[in-house]
Design a protein around this motif. Structure first.
Motif, PDB file in Angstrom:
ATOM      1  N   PRO A  53      46.950  21.292 207.756  1.00 12.77           N
ATOM      2  CA  PRO A  53      46.159  21.971 208.786  1.00 12.77           C
ATOM      3  C   PRO A  53      46.707  23.375 209.044  1.00 12.77           C
ATOM      4  O   PRO A  53      47.855  23.658 208.705  1.00 12.77           O
ATOM      5  N   ARG A 113      45.242  17.018 206.364  1.00 13.53           N
ATOM      6  CA  ARG A 113      44.506  17.241 207.619  1.00 13.53           C
ATOM      7  C   ARG A 113      43.487  16.149 207.954  1.00 13.53           C
ATOM      8  O   ARG A 113      43.080  16.022 209.100  1.00 13.53           O
ATOM      9  N   VAL A 115      43.939  12.881 207.690  1.00 14.89           N
ATOM     10  CA  VAL A 115      44.563  11.597 208.038  1.00 14.89           C
ATOM     11  C   VAL A 115      44.314  11.279 209.527  1.00 14.89           C
ATOM     12  O   VAL A 115      44.347  12.171 210.365  1.00 14.89           O
TER      13      VAL A 115
ATOM     14  N   ILE B 117      41.341   9.831 215.826  1.00 14.84           N
ATOM     15  CA  ILE B 117      41.313  11.301 215.803  1.00 14.84           C
ATOM     16  C   ILE B 117      42.023  11.834 214.556  1.00 14.84           C
ATOM     17  O   ILE B 117      43.081  11.358 214.183  1.00 14.84           O
ATOM     18  N   GLN B 118      41.377  12.825 213.937  1.00 15.85           N
ATOM     19  CA  GLN B 118      41.959  13.410 212.716  1.00 15.85           C
ATOM     20  C   GLN B 118      43.184  14.251 213.042  1.00 15.85           C
ATOM     21  O   GLN B 118      43.232  14.935 214.061  1.00 15.85           O
ATOM     22  N   TYR B 119      44.130  14.225 212.133  1.00 18.75           N
ATOM     23  CA  TYR B 119      45.387  14.980 212.266  1.00 18.75           C
ATOM     24  C   TYR B 119      45.120  16.470 212.504  1.00 18.75           C
ATOM     25  O   TYR B 119      45.815  17.127 213.289  1.00 18.75           O
ATOM     26  N   ASP B 120      44.095  16.990 211.847  1.00 15.44           N
ATOM     27  CA  ASP B 120      43.731  18.401 211.987  1.00 15.44           C
ATOM     28  C   ASP B 120      43.493  18.769 213.461  1.00 15.44           C
ATOM     29  O   ASP B 120      43.950  19.814 213.940  1.00 15.44           O
ATOM     30  N   ILE B 122      44.608  17.121 216.121  1.00 17.65           N
ATOM     31  CA  ILE B 122      45.854  16.972 216.893  1.00 17.65           C
ATOM     32  C   ILE B 122      46.693  18.243 216.764  1.00 17.65           C
ATOM     33  O   ILE B 122      47.182  18.783 217.755  1.00 17.65           O
ATOM     34  N   VAL B 123      46.799  18.718 215.524  1.00 22.66           N
ATOM     35  CA  VAL B 123      47.576  19.938 215.277  1.00 22.66           C
ATOM     36  C   VAL B 123      46.953  21.122 216.019  1.00 22.66           C
ATOM     37  O   VAL B 123      47.655  21.964 216.581  1.00 22.66           O
ATOM     38  N   ASP B 127      48.935  23.315 218.642  1.00 22.46           N
ATOM     39  CA  ASP B 127      49.009  24.768 218.436  1.00 22.46           C
ATOM     40  C   ASP B 127      48.552  25.513 219.697  1.00 22.46           C
ATOM     41  O   ASP B 127      49.181  26.490 220.122  1.00 22.46           O
TER      42      ASP B 127
END
Lengths: 144, 143
Positions: A53, A113, A115, B117-120, B122-123, B127
């Motif tokens: 990501p 990204r 996962v 929820i997708q990791y994208d 969460i990041v 951020d």
């Protein structure tokens, strides 16, 4: 006639290849590549199936143990593929080799990204279980 | 009297050899993506000395399927619903910045995503929290 004469007389002379342009290009290329050279080496392990990501506020990655998970579910610990069922055991062994208190608590996670958090949670809990408490989530720097 | 030649040439062959080798090596090891890391702590870390001192009632951002919920002092403070089937991260960023600059600035924030929820995403929230000024980010398992 004159032209012919000139050509005939220079036949024996040495032929020089003009390498100035080549040297110029090489020098520019070397400077450019050296400037963006990354000596830390963490990124060399990124698999083509792993798209990280993006984020704007990342910090330095640092040299710690690296755990990566690609979108196909392949899990790599320090570059070696392992099954998720033995993750805790493998992490425990890696932790035993480096049992320091502070820096050794950190682990780098390189996760695709797409996962789900459900999967990430399992990994986090395995990390927690063996004493990796500080989690560094690897991200690609957002370009704009 | 013979003509004296002043032609001087530098032998560039070793230089070109060296350059070619360096260029090849650098191109093979080149990394075209600059990576960085977002540092988080997970829930159980609170028992550690090195871990951030947790406040009694930190700000919690819940990432759910239907939107984002910000909990303050244990109660849902603001719900940011999805805009055109995507999470409205811009609004969350503005809200978190306002919270951090508010009357009682907190350094700590908890992220509580649902399992689906997708990791994208969460990041993205981590951020935004980091960008808003929160220094200690704790990732919590959903309850």
């Amino acid at each position: 006639m004159r032209l012919f004469k000139k050509a005939a007389s220079s036949r024996a002379s040495l032929v020089h290849l003009n390498v100035t342009a080549l040297v110029d290009v090489m020098t520019v290329l070397v400077i450019f590549l050296m400037m963006q050279f990354n000596a830390s080496g963490e990124m060399l392990l990124v698999s083509p199936d792993l798209k990280m990501p993006e984020a704007k506020n990342g910090q330095d990655v640092g040299q710690t143990l690296l755990l990566s998970l690609d979108r196909k579910g392949n899990l790599y610990l320090g570059g070696r593929q392992i099954a998720i069922v033995i993750l805790s055991r493998e992490l425990g062994e890696a932790r035993k080799k480096n049992p320091g208190p502070n820096a050794a608590q950190a682990i780098n996670l390189q996760i695709d990204r797409s996962v789900d958090y459900g999967v990430l949670k399992r990994i986090l809990s395995a990390c927690e279980g063996v004493g990796y408490h500080q989690i560094r989530l690897s991200v690609a720097n957002e370009t704009h | 009297m013979g003509r004296r030649s002043y032609e001087v040439s530098v032998n560039l062959v070793p230089y070109i050899d060296l350059m070619t080798t360096i260029v090849t090596f650098l191109m093979m090891t080149a990394v075209w993506m600059q990576a960085s890391a977002l540092e988080v702590w997970s829930k159980e870390s609170e028992t550690l000395n090195a871990a951030p001192t947790l406040q009694s009632q930190p700000i919690v951002v819940g990432i759910q399927e239907n939107g984002l919920v910000v909990f303050q002092e244990g109660r849902p403070g603001k719900t940011i619903t999805k805009r055109s089937s995507a999470h409205d991260f811009e609004e969350l960023g503005v809200y978190l910045r306002a919270l951090h600059e508010g009357t009682a600035p907190s350094e700590e924030i908890h992220i509580l995503p649902d399992d689906s929820i997708q990791y994208d995403h969460i990041v993205r929230v981590i951020d935004l929290a980091r960008g808003a000024g929160f220094a200690q980010i704790v990732l919590r398992p959903s309850v």
